[in-house]
Design an enzyme around this catalytic site. Structure first.
Site, PDB file in Angstrom:
ATOM      1  N   ASP A  47      -3.017  68.625  -9.911  1.00 10.92           N
ATOM      2  CA  ASP A  47      -1.654  68.986 -10.281  1.00 10.92           C
ATOM      3  C   ASP A  47      -0.659  67.972  -9.739  1.00 10.92           C
ATOM      4  OD1 ASP A  47       0.290  71.539 -11.003  1.00 10.92           O
ATOM      5  OD2 ASP A  47       1.013  70.424  -9.273  1.00 10.92           O
ATOM      6  N   TYR A  52       7.206  63.777  -8.616  1.00  9.31           N
ATOM      7  CA  TYR A  52       6.472  63.439  -7.390  1.00  9.31           C
ATOM      8  C   TYR A  52       6.340  61.924  -7.213  1.00  9.31           C
ATOM      9  CZ  TYR A  52       4.824  68.339  -7.653  1.00  9.31           C
ATOM     10  OH  TYR A  52       4.728  69.706  -7.752  1.00  9.31           O
ATOM     11  N   LYS A  77       4.321  67.694 -14.864  1.00  8.87           N
ATOM     12  CA  LYS A  77       5.514  68.507 -15.122  1.00  8.87           C
ATOM     13  C   LYS A  77       6.692  67.625 -15.535  1.00  8.87           C
ATOM     14  CE  LYS A  77       3.914  71.222 -11.216  1.00  8.87           C
ATOM     15  NZ  LYS A  77       3.383  70.122 -10.400  1.00  8.87           N
ATOM     16  N   HIS A 110       9.311  71.844 -15.140  1.00  5.03           N
ATOM     17  CA  HIS A 110       9.272  71.958 -13.679  1.00  5.03           C
ATOM     18  C   HIS A 110      10.216  73.053 -13.149  1.00  5.03           C
ATOM     19  CE1 HIS A 110       8.168  69.256 -10.014  1.00  5.03           C
ATOM     20  NE2 HIS A 110       8.240  70.520  -9.661  1.00  5.03           N
ATOM     21  N   LEU A 192       0.148  77.959   1.055  1.00  5.23           N
ATOM     22  CA  LEU A 192      -0.042  78.200   2.491  1.00  5.23           C
ATOM     23  C   LEU A 192       1.300  78.265   3.223  1.00  5.23           C
ATOM     24  CD1 LEU A 192      -2.997  75.675   2.993  1.00  5.23           C
ATOM     25  CD2 LEU A 192      -3.147  78.153   2.664  1.00  5.23           C
TER      26      LEU A 192
END
Length: 276
Positions: A47, A52, A77, A110, A192
């Protein structure tokens, strides 16, 4: 090491691995190494996103991996600056050139960027790319039920996936329930949480000790048992391997209840109703 990651079947019949590898905040050159390590460890879903800045490194790792293309599931995205029908088509071509791919498995908007009020036109370009066979499945990221409702009302393809922030401190019950009712898979980003916080919560540490696992493995297992698709990120080879090693144990009702009790509706990322 080969790990069998079970697939989920998206609402258009496409299979998506339930656990994948995310590269948010990973610089381009580092992304190449991290994705290579992930593919060696058995991950088959990767992904990334235009924002990014690491689609090229991700693409280089995929090309060098020797893994047949049909065994991979690649997501990228569309960034907020490229909303709108024509801009979306151009942005998609740019991403594909950077990734070095002929087709994409999943393309996501996004953010809804509600102030721009352009996500419906953007998604219509997604539908065109999908019907042209350039993308196997289309979806969204950070869309709230109100955005999805409008999108579903004004377009013809129900999104296959909604990738949203989900972790023990932000469990997103209403959003996950809405997605399930619509047949949309919920994919958890930041699964997480942020920093070490969640991994040091005593309830999670206790469950980890009980199963002789790490806190991260416990949280990932919790997501999987909830039915979420999950994309943990790490650049540390040992953690990359550890994060996919979560398919040979199960949490019991007591464990799940202990983690459920941790919800605080606390976001680490922006509010999708206001951002963009």
């Amino acid at each position: 090491m080969s790990t069998k990651v079970p697939p989920i079947i998206l609402n258009n019949g496409v299979e998506m691995p339930q656990l994948g590898f995310g590269v948010w905040q990973v610089p381009d050159d580092e992304a190449e190494r991290a994705v290579a390590t992930a593919l060696e460890a058995g991950y088959r879903s990767i992904d990334t996103a235009a924002a990014y800045g690491n689609e090229e490194g991700t693409g280089r790792a995929i090309a060098a991996s020797g893994v047949p293309r049909e065994e991979l599931f690649v997501t990228t995205k569309l960034w907020n600056d490229d909303h709108g029908y024509d801009a979306t088509l151009r942005a998609f071509d740019t991403s594909m050139t950077k990734l070095g791919l002929d087709y994409l498995d999943l393309y996501l908007i996004h953010w809804p960027a509600p102030k721009q009020d352009n996500y419906v036109d953007t998604y219509k370009a997604f539908e065109k790319l999908h019907s042209d066979g350039r993308i196997k499945a289309i979806g969204v990221s950070n869309f709230l039920p109100e955005h999805l409702e409008r999108l579903i009302g004004e377009t013809s393809v129900i999104p296959a996936v909604d990738q949203i922030e989900v972790h023990p401190h932000l469990q997103q019950h209403a959003a996950r329930e809405y997605n399930a009712e619509q047949g949309i898979a919920t994919e958890a980003w930041s699964p997480l949480g942020s920093g070490k916080g969640i991994l040091e919560v005593p309830a999670i540490v206790a469950v980890a000790q009980k199963h002789n696992r790490t806190p991260a493995q416990i949280v990932l297992r919790w997501h999987l048992q909830l039915g979420n698709v999950v994309i943990p990120k790490s650049v540390t080879p040992s953690r990359i391997r550890e994060n996919i090693d979560v398919f040979d144990f199960s949490l019991d009702t007591e464990d799940l209840a202990a983690i459920s009790a941790l919800n605080e509706d606390r976001r680490t990322g922006p509010d999708p109703a206001k951002f963009g």
